[in-house]
Design an enzyme around this catalytic site. Structure first.
Site, PDB file in Angstrom:
ATOM      1  N   LYS A 154     -14.563  -7.890  -7.994  1.00 43.29           N
ATOM      2  CA  LYS A 154     -13.763  -8.700  -8.922  1.00 43.29           C
ATOM      3  C   LYS A 154     -13.099  -9.860  -8.178  1.00 43.29           C
ATOM      4  O   LYS A 154     -13.050 -10.993  -8.674  1.00 43.29           O
ATOM      5  CB  LYS A 154     -12.720  -7.822  -9.601  1.00 43.29           C
ATOM      6  CG  LYS A 154     -12.056  -8.522 -10.766  1.00 43.29           C
ATOM      7  CD  LYS A 154     -11.152  -7.575 -11.537  1.00 43.29           C
ATOM      8  CE  LYS A 154     -10.486  -8.319 -12.687  1.00 43.29           C
ATOM      9  NZ  LYS A 154      -9.681  -7.438 -13.511  1.00 43.29           N
ATOM     10  N   ASP A 155     -12.579  -9.595  -6.974  1.00 47.75           N
ATOM     11  CA  ASP A 155     -11.937 -10.649  -6.188  1.00 47.75           C
ATOM     12  C   ASP A 155     -12.944 -11.717  -5.753  1.00 47.75           C
ATOM     13  O   ASP A 155     -12.623 -12.901  -5.705  1.00 47.75           O
ATOM     14  CB  ASP A 155     -11.251 -10.054  -4.947  1.00 47.75           C
ATOM     15  CG  ASP A 155      -9.902  -9.443  -5.303  1.00 47.75           C
ATOM     16  OD1 ASP A 155      -9.443  -9.634  -6.445  1.00 47.75           O
ATOM     17  OD2 ASP A 155      -9.293  -8.779  -4.435  1.00 47.75           O
TER      18      ASP A 155
ATOM     19  N   HIS B  54       0.806  -1.218   0.000  1.00 45.14           N
ATOM     20  CA  HIS B  54       0.000   0.000   0.000  1.00 45.14           C
ATOM     21  C   HIS B  54       0.844   1.276   0.000  1.00 45.14           C
ATOM     22  O   HIS B  54       0.312   2.362  -0.160  1.00 45.14           O
ATOM     23  CB  HIS B  54      -0.976  -0.031   1.191  1.00 45.14           C
ATOM     24  CG  HIS B  54      -2.129  -0.953   0.956  1.00 45.14           C
ATOM     25  ND1 HIS B  54      -3.389  -0.726   1.426  1.00 45.14           N
ATOM     26  CD2 HIS B  54      -2.211  -2.108   0.255  1.00 45.14           C
ATOM     27  CE1 HIS B  54      -4.199  -1.707   1.043  1.00 45.14           C
ATOM     28  NE2 HIS B  54      -3.489  -2.558   0.346  1.00 45.14           N
TER      29      HIS B  54
ATOM     30  N   SER C   2      -0.552  -1.195  -6.120  1.00 43.78           N
ATOM     31  CA  SER C   2      -0.273  -2.347  -6.965  1.00 43.78           C
ATOM     32  C   SER C   2       0.462  -1.920  -8.225  1.00 43.78           C
ATOM     33  O   SER C   2       0.223  -0.835  -8.758  1.00 43.78           O
ATOM     34  CB  SER C   2      -1.577  -3.030  -7.372  1.00 43.78           C
ATOM     35  OG  SER C   2      -2.221  -3.561  -6.247  1.00 43.78           O
TER      36      SER C   2
ATOM     37  N   GLU D 291       5.828 -33.901  -1.742  1.00 49.64           N
ATOM     38  CA  GLU D 291       4.591 -33.422  -2.346  1.00 49.64           C
ATOM     39  C   GLU D 291       4.906 -32.633  -3.612  1.00 49.64           C
ATOM     40  O   GLU D 291       6.002 -32.102  -3.770  1.00 49.64           O
ATOM     41  CB  GLU D 291       3.845 -32.528  -1.352  1.00 49.64           C
ATOM     42  CG  GLU D 291       3.305 -33.276  -0.157  1.00 49.64           C
ATOM     43  CD  GLU D 291       2.159 -34.183  -0.527  1.00 49.64           C
ATOM     44  OE1 GLU D 291       1.002 -33.770  -0.420  1.00 49.64           O
ATOM     45  OE2 GLU D 291       2.420 -35.332  -0.924  1.00 49.64           O
TER      46      GLU D 291
END
Lengths: 265, 458
Positions: free
Chosen positions: B240-241, B212, B216, B284
């Site tokens: 959107k998220d 922040h 972004s 894994e």
């Protein structure tokens, strides 16, 4: 421009082909297990209750002579269609040692209860090995899960169990079988300590189903899948509800997103 | 400075403890570039997965017993007797895979769009730190069910530390809490597995604070130049998220409900047995590329160093890539090397899954054990084989060689390719601002087009 796009296309083809070749590459060193059809496969898969009961009959009449099933309790049998009284009767057939001593401080044996775990054929690993020529019969509770093929698209544990039980036979002429071992074409290394456990008519089914080797193998493989994945039916049903909910949720979220973003450009 | 809230209670609290102002500033009006594409969804998805893992993990811990003779059965008890315990466990166990999928996409997004470049170097480094912590947490979590792969995975990985000169053995003893992987190991791994997610949570907070500071990055990679380039985080990116989350949850649910064990190893349903080693000890899937790098170097210490370096190099990445252009979109040569890196990591994964002395026979679509290739080639032993053979009439490449080449490219990308590209690459012309590409060409047609397709933002 055209040369560039040619290079682009050629490279994409090369990378794509290489990707396909290594995704398709099957790891060697293991035996190919035939894939069978099972009622419990697929998104709507469910266990056939009659088949589970037949499988339990094979387990209790044949397998349980050597194999333990420590994670299962007699009460679990109610889930495959036995009544409470039937389960009580089944449990009462074995004698188990009580967890706590009696008032005189002595350990004592009592008939099994539905809350007891399946009675093990041997008190410990050493006793099991001593009775089986040094080999240890594995606990069967999770057999179907631990013997499944690796990765996505691997064979089910039931495929393996069915293959193993039907895979006994005469060894190839050039193969030397060690003393006390048996040939099995689906076992890794093809030599297994367990003698062929099931033949045609090893059991007489209560429901009249003809007890061929193939049928018996399928039934016990299904039963062992149930002991390993008893939650499967509930899981798939819950999954269906969850996915339906999520699809509606996602569509609504998409509509909301479009509305909010309408004026952004 | 503080916002005027209508609710008097909120106002009273906010005046004394400005949490509401803070949240409003950081999560509501927080200005975000308006051109973020769907690759930018994966940061919030990673946050969602962290919370999911902590929530399911806490409830699992209520039922789990960290003791060598009870751990395996306590997990089975969760599966069998705890109400919806199977759901909790499958959510947690597949959640680890989902977390890594999301985080790997998040990292590759950063790599492509140059999100690691100034002024976001610390943001990037905090992210790499989160990856490291996640790896440690996932590794220790995998040990807890105390199955065969748990035990032997723990044995192999902790043994790596013995390669460190002088203090290696002491470190291993410390990790084990004894002289072998045993009950003390399981206990401390459980304690640390419970602790680490909260450490991750703290670093995620720092990650967000650093994010922040400058906001972004975006697909064009140029800085926002004022209000016309940004939109408030809420409601634009929240909606959107949430849409992205819906898609992701359907994917997650598929694994949990219909293929819960497909990503795991069947051997882990056999209780740990120190006397019986599994034929192949494989980590894994999310550790496979690193495992491949480790095994590509025949020397143990050098292998461990190479594996460590494969992560460590990400810490210095912002100073290796000197190109002033952030986004790969405007870097015609970089793009190719980037996608080769993605492909390279897929190869490393494939290599990590297979034993190093086996042979990949691409045209036979087979990975073949060494002894079969030896028999087909008619040579004395595996040492007499070339790493590239035509034994059996088909091309065979030794997995070890494939891994070495892939490892070479992995490091070359960071140490050679990126520094050289910064010098020799001619980037495409950058747009003047984020709004420019949308308005480019001007005229009513372009504007109408933008209106008709509101989903496409540049």
């Amino acid at each position: 421009m055209s040369i560039r796009s040619l290079v682009l296309k050629a490279s994409t083809v090369v990378v794509g082909a290489a990707a396909v070749l290594f995704i398709a590459a099957e790891p060697g060193g293991h035996v190919d297990i035939p894939k069978e059809d099972w009622s419990f496969q697929g998104f709507f898969g469910h266990y056939d209750r009659a088949q589970l009961k037949r499988g339990f009959q094979i387990y209790s009449e044949v397998c349980s002579g050597c194999h333990s099933m420590n994670l299962m309790s007699y009460r679990n049998l109610e889930n495959i269609g036995f009544t409470e009284d039937e389960v009580k009767d089944i449990a009462a057939k074995v004698q188990v040692q009580n967890e706590d001593p009696n008032d005189a401080g002595e350990m004592f044996e009592r008939p099994g209860k539905p809350s007891d775990h399946f009675h093990a054929p041997f008190p410990n690993e050493q006793a099991a090995r001593a009775a089986n020529n040094g080999a240890l019969p594995p606990d069967m509770s999770l057999l179907a899960k631990s013997r499944a093929g690796k990765g996505f698209g691997g064979y089910a544990g039931a495929d393996y169990i069915h293959a193993l039980l039907t895979g006994y036979g005469e060894p190839p002429a050039d193969m030397k079988i060690n003393p006390g071992m048996n040939y099995n074409k689906y076992f890794k290394g093809h030599q297994i300590a367990m003698p062929q456990p099931l033949q045609d008519d090893s059991v007489t089914y209560a429901d009249g189903t003809k007890a061929t080797l193939d049928q018996e193998s399928r039934d016990v493989a299904t039963f062992l899948t149930w002991t390993a994945e008893g939650e499967m039916e509930q899981r798939k049903k819950t999954g269906l509800k969850a996915v339906l909910f999520l699809v509606v949720f996602t569509l609504l979220a998409y509509a909301a997103k479009r509305k909010v973003w309408k004026n952004v450009h | 400075m503080s916002k005027h809230f209508k609710n008097p209670v909120v106002r009273w609290i906010d005046h004394r403890l400005p949490v509401f102002s803070y949240l409003d500033h950081e999560a509501n009006e927080y200005p975000t570039p308006k051109n973020l594409n769907y690759w930018w969804n994966f940061g919030s998805l990673a946050g969602f997965m962290l919370i999911t893992m902590i929530a399911t993990g806490i409830f699992l811990a209520m039922q789990y017993t960290p003791h060598v003779s009870m751990a395996f059965n306590s997990v089975e008890r969760i599966m069998r007797d705890v109400n919806f315990g199977w759901l909790l466990r499958y959510l947690h166990m597949n959640g680890a895979s989902m977390f890594f999928i999301v985080v790997y996409i998040h990292i590759f997004r950063g790599l492509y769009f140059g999100s690691y470049k100034a002024p976001r170097e610390l943001l990037w480094q905090l992210g790499v730190l989160i990856l490291l912590l996640m790896m440690a947490t996932a590794f220790m979590g995998y040990v807890l069910p105390w199955g065969q792969m748990s035990f032997w995975g723990a044995t192999v990985i902790t043994n790596l530390f013995s390669a460190i000169p002088l203090v290696g053995d002491k470190i291993v003893t410390l990790l084990w809490g004894g002289f072998a992987v045993d009950n003390p190991t399981l206990n401390r791994f459980f304690a640390l597995h419970y602790l680490m997610p909260f450490v991750i949570l703290a670093v995620v907070m720092l990650h967000i604070i650093a994010l922040h500071r400058f906001g972004s990055n975006n697909p064009i990679g140029i800085d926002t130049k004022g209000k016309q380039d940004t939109i408030p985080f809420h409601p634009y990116y929240t909606t959107k998220d949430i849409f992205g989350l819906g898609i992701f949850l359907i994917f997650y649910a598929f694994w949990v409900f219909y293929a819960p064990n497909a990503l795991g190893d069947p051997d882990n349903y056999i209780p740990a047995n120190p006397l019986s080693t599994p034929e192949h000890i494989v980590p894994e899937w999310y550790f496979l590329p690193f495992y491949a790098i480790l095994r590509s170097i025949p020397d143990k210490l050098m292998g461990v160093i190479a594996m460590g370096a494969s992560i460590a190099i990400l810490f210095v990445l912002p100073w290796l890539d000197r190109s002033p252009v952030r986004s790969g979109t405007f870097r015609p040569v970089f793009k190719w090397f980037f996608w080769m890196l993605v492909f390279d990591c897929a190869i490393l994964m494939f290599v990590g899954k297979n034993p190093p002395d086996w042979f990949w026979q691409p045209f036979a679509m087979h990975v073949t054990p060494a002894e079969e290739v030896v028999a087909a080639a008619g040579v004395a032993d595996a040492d007499a084989l070339w790493p590239i053979t035509f034994a059996g009439g088909t091309l065979g490449i030794k997995i070890l060689l494939l891994g070495q080449l892939a490892t070479l490219y992995y490091f070359a990308y960071f140490i050679v390719v990126l520094p050289l590209l910064s010098i020799f690459e001619t980037p495409k012309r950058l747009p003047l601002s984020i709004s420019e590409p949308v308005l480019k060409g001007g005229g009513k047609a372009a504007v109408a087009h933008a209106h008709s397709k509101p989903m496409e933002k540049a």
